[in-house]
Design an enzyme around this catalytic site. Structure first.
Site, PDB file in Angstrom:
ATOM      1  CE  LYS A  33       5.596 -17.146  20.337  1.00 11.22           C
ATOM      2  NZ  LYS A  33       6.738 -17.330  19.421  1.00 11.22           N
TER       3      LYS A  33
ATOM      4  CG  ASP B 127       5.241 -25.541   8.094  1.00  8.98           C
ATOM      5  OD1 ASP B 127       6.323 -25.317   8.681  1.00  8.98           O
ATOM      6  OD2 ASP B 127       4.244 -25.988   8.682  1.00  8.98           O
ATOM      7  CG  HIS B 128       9.704 -21.046   9.014  1.00 11.77           C
ATOM      8  ND1 HIS B 128       8.614 -20.771   9.786  1.00 11.77           N
ATOM      9  CD2 HIS B 128      10.738 -21.136   9.874  1.00 11.77           C
ATOM     10  CE1 HIS B 128       8.977 -20.693  11.050  1.00 11.77           C
ATOM     11  NE2 HIS B 128      10.272 -20.899  11.139  1.00 11.77           N
TER      12      HIS B 128
ATOM     13  NE  ARG C 293      -3.746  -1.945   2.549  1.00 12.69           N
ATOM     14  CZ  ARG C 293      -3.666  -2.879   3.482  1.00 12.69           C
ATOM     15  NH1 ARG C 293      -2.742  -2.828   4.415  1.00 12.69           N
ATOM     16  NH2 ARG C 293      -4.519  -3.880   3.510  1.00 12.69           N
TER      17      ARG C 293
ATOM     18  CG  HIS D  88       5.987 -24.360  12.364  1.00 12.90           C
ATOM     19  ND1 HIS D  88       5.864 -24.063  11.028  1.00 12.90           N
ATOM     20  CD2 HIS D  88       6.006 -23.157  12.999  1.00 12.90           C
ATOM     21  CE1 HIS D  88       5.826 -22.748  10.878  1.00 12.90           C
ATOM     22  NE2 HIS D  88       5.903 -22.180  12.062  1.00 12.90           N
TER      23      HIS D  88
ATOM     24  CE  LYS E 176       2.083 -19.838  11.734  1.00 10.90           C
ATOM     25  NZ  LYS E 176       3.305 -19.246  12.261  1.00 10.90           N
TER      26      LYS E 176
ATOM     27  CE  LYS F  66      12.968 -24.050  11.631  1.00  8.25           C
ATOM     28  NZ  LYS F  66      13.766 -22.922  12.022  1.00  8.25           N
TER      29      LYS F  66
ATOM     30  CG  ASP G  15       2.568 -18.924  16.357  1.00  8.68           C
ATOM     31  OD1 ASP G  15       2.468 -18.365  15.248  1.00  8.68           O
ATOM     32  OD2 ASP G  15       3.564 -18.815  17.080  1.00  8.68           O
TER      33      ASP G  15
HETATM   34  C1  BG6 Z   1       6.575 -18.830  13.420  1.00  4.21           C
HETATM   35  C2  BG6 Z   1       5.695 -18.450  14.564  1.00  4.21           C
HETATM   36  O1  BG6 Z   1       5.850 -19.511  12.439  1.00  4.21           O
HETATM   37  O2  BG6 Z   1       7.612 -19.672  13.894  1.00  4.21           O
HETATM   38  C3  BG6 Z   1       6.495 -17.749  15.645  1.00  4.21           C
HETATM   39  O3  BG6 Z   1       4.659 -17.589  14.107  1.00  4.21           O
HETATM   40  C4  BG6 Z   1       7.659 -18.595  16.065  1.00  4.21           C
HETATM   41  O4  BG6 Z   1       5.683 -17.436  16.766  1.00  4.21           O
HETATM   42  C5  BG6 Z   1       8.448 -19.057  14.860  1.00  4.21           C
HETATM   43  O5  BG6 Z   1       8.478 -17.790  16.905  1.00  4.21           O
HETATM   44  C6  BG6 Z   1       9.495 -20.070  15.266  1.00  4.21           C
HETATM   45  O6  BG6 Z   1      10.339 -20.322  14.189  1.00  4.21           O
HETATM   46  P1  BG6 Z   1      11.835 -20.792  14.410  1.00  4.21           P
HETATM   47  O7  BG6 Z   1      12.340 -21.037  13.035  1.00  4.21           O
HETATM   48  O8  BG6 Z   1      12.529 -19.683  15.144  1.00  4.21           O
HETATM   49  O9  BG6 Z   1      11.738 -22.031  15.231  1.00  4.21           O
END
Ligand code: BG6
Length: 505
Positions: free
Chosen positions: A344, A181-182, A47, A244, A152, A186, A239
């Protein structure tokens, strides 16, 4: 390997944090490694009104600050590939302009129509943007491929995930959609596949006959930081677990795929999700523990509780910790409990899969109390990526005393090979059109379906406690009771691991 397909990479939400911290530095790494095609344009769009020059300057500083590769000598050359165009996401006319901009690039640079649209935007736009792109024909593949990347959360619950699926599939095909999905990006998560299926020694033991239980932990030391607003509508289950951690469960528990084809691997992960034993509402209290961090002092420093964080309600019932016990009802895993937890403000940052093997059928030797643990194979996803095997050895000297020893492999020992970041790997895969490491619709829906009873019970209260845990501890002690028999979490307040590496406070 390079992707020879020339293309334009459009990032929507380009003024946001993800673009500058992760996406652009990852693409720069690909550039330095000569993995980008000969003709490549990165078009930022959001934007905010910037000129291309202004945006380029911002990205230059972003790469300088967040680059993931040593070489910074090529930043000036790289940023020449970057452009910017503002957009009003809900205004159809804006997409006509975008289309004209893309057409002009194509003719100026003599490129075909291959285009990636990365939605680094709030999820509320996941319906709007793809629809508006399709309305001007930017989903059509007659002049080159078109791909849509979304991050996500894929929905908020089963119902909204189905709605999102229906919206997307109206104009786009499943093959065009890449759900990031990161965790799947990994290296060590992918290594789960390689460890299991490239070695003859693990797979014969990888089942209910030899494995007592499996534990997956993803602990974070940080709190919610500046994301309180988002986190309030999410919580740990949405989350981390829905995406994950369940993907990690999928890779740990799946059968061997028939090939490395994306569909072969994803079919096996899906079968695991389909075999998850449904949790009954009345069981939720026993098999799912939720917690929220409260303030504490760590090394003399005051650490605020979750309810004191910016953007969080003073009476918030959002969980910052979740632990689950469940079963996978199939021949391989019948009767083997799986325990997963995430939180967390735990004492350390660690993500690991622990395979706890069964006891020997007969105990010949004496072991001291600490070393009475069974064999464990620990797959460390982060940090200090690697694999650790714990087994018994004779204590030197008289008698036959046994002590646990560790066989430790660290990824960093693999010469000086650089480990690419998750985004680097995943963005490269989107350029190649390889969807192996992306979540497919059915997986996403199965994951929501599995968690629905827990989400609903927690939402409705149902007399299910939300336990407070002091920031900097291993979560509510009640989660220890989830674990059956004499077993305990590998890292827990009651069980500081004796390898002294991962569970140190
Ligand atoms: C994200 C979450 O998808 O993954 C975060 O939204 C979290 O809350 C993060 O901190 C964790 O990723 P990583 O790669 O640091 O384990």
């Amino acid at each position: 390997m390079t992707t020879n397909d020339n293309h334009i990479y459009v990032i929507f939400g380009a003024s946001g944090d993800l673009t500058k911290r992760k996406l652009v530095p990852a693409i720069y790494s690909l550039f330095v490694q000569k993995l980008l095609p000969e003709k490549f344009i990165l078009l930022g769009s959001s934007r905010t009104h910037f000129s291309s020059d202004e945006f380029r300057d911002k990205m230059k500083s972003a790469i300088e600050e967040f680059k993931e590769i040593e070489d910074d000598s090529r930043i000036d050359e790289f940023v020449k590939k970057i452009f910017y165009t503002p957009i009003t996401f809900d205004d159809a006319a804006s997409y006509k302009n975008l289309k004209e901009t893309l057409t002009k690039f194509r003719s100026d640079y003599n490129m075909g129509g291959n285009t990636i649209f990365y939605l680094s935007t709030p999820p509320s736009l996941y319906g709007t943007i793809p629809k508006n792109l399709a309305a001007v024909g930017l989903n059509k593949q007659d002049d080159g491929w078109k791909r849509l990347i979304i991050e996500k959360p894929f929905g908020y619950d089963l119902e909204s995930a189905i709605k999102l699926k229906d919206q997307l599939l109206q104009d786009w095909t499943e093959k065009q959609i890449f759900r990031i999905d990161h965790y799947l990006g990994k290296e060590t998560v992918q290594n789960l596949l390689v460890t299991r299926f490239s070695n003859g020694i693990f797979e014969p033991l990888w089942n209910r006959n030899y494995i007592n239980h499996i534990e997956i932990t993803s602990a974070e030391q940080i709190g919610v930081e500046k994301r309180g607003g988002y986190y309030e509508s999410s919580g740990a289950l949405r989350d981390m677990v829905q995406n994950h951690l369940l993907q990690v469960v999928g890779l740990t528990a799946m059968e061997s795929p028939s090939s490395l084809e994306p569909s072969a691997i994803r079919n096996e992960i899906l079968k695991v999700f389909q075999s998850l034993r449904p949790i009954k509402k009345e069981q939720v209290k026993e098999v799912a523990i939720r917690g929220q961090y409260v303030s504490s002092k760590i090394k003399g420093e005051y650490i605020p509780g979750y309810r004191e964080e910016e953007g969080v309600k003073k009476d918030s019932m959002t969980e910052t910790y979740a632990a689950l016990k469940f079963y996978i009802d199939n021949w391989r895993w019948g009767g083997v409990p799986f325990y997963i937890r995430t939180g967390k403000r735990l004492p350390t940052r660690v993500t690991e899969v622990v395979i706890h093997f069964k006891e020997t059928p007969h105990f010949l030797f004496s072991q001291n109390e600490i070393d009475q643990a069974n064999n464990q194979l620990i797959i460390r996803i982060q940090p200090n990526e690697g694999i650790l095997l714990k087994f018994g050895m004779k204590t030197p000297g008289a008698g036959f005393d046994v002590q646990n020893v560790n066989m430790d492999f660290l990824y960093s020992d693999l010469s000086n090979q650089r480990i690419p970041s998750a985004y680097e790997r995943l963005l490269f895969d989107t350029m190649k059109g390889d969807s192996t490491l992306f979540a497919r619709t059915e997986e996403v829906l199965e994951a929501w379906k599995f968690l629905t009873p827990v989400l609903e019970s927690w939402h409705n209260g149902n007399n299910i406690p939300l336990f407070g845990y002091p920031a900097g501890t291993w979560g509510p002690e009640n989660a220890d009771d989830l674990v059956e028999g004499k077993n305990i979490w590998r890292c827990a307040s009651k069980n500081l691991a004796n390898d002294g590496v991962y569970c140190e406070l």
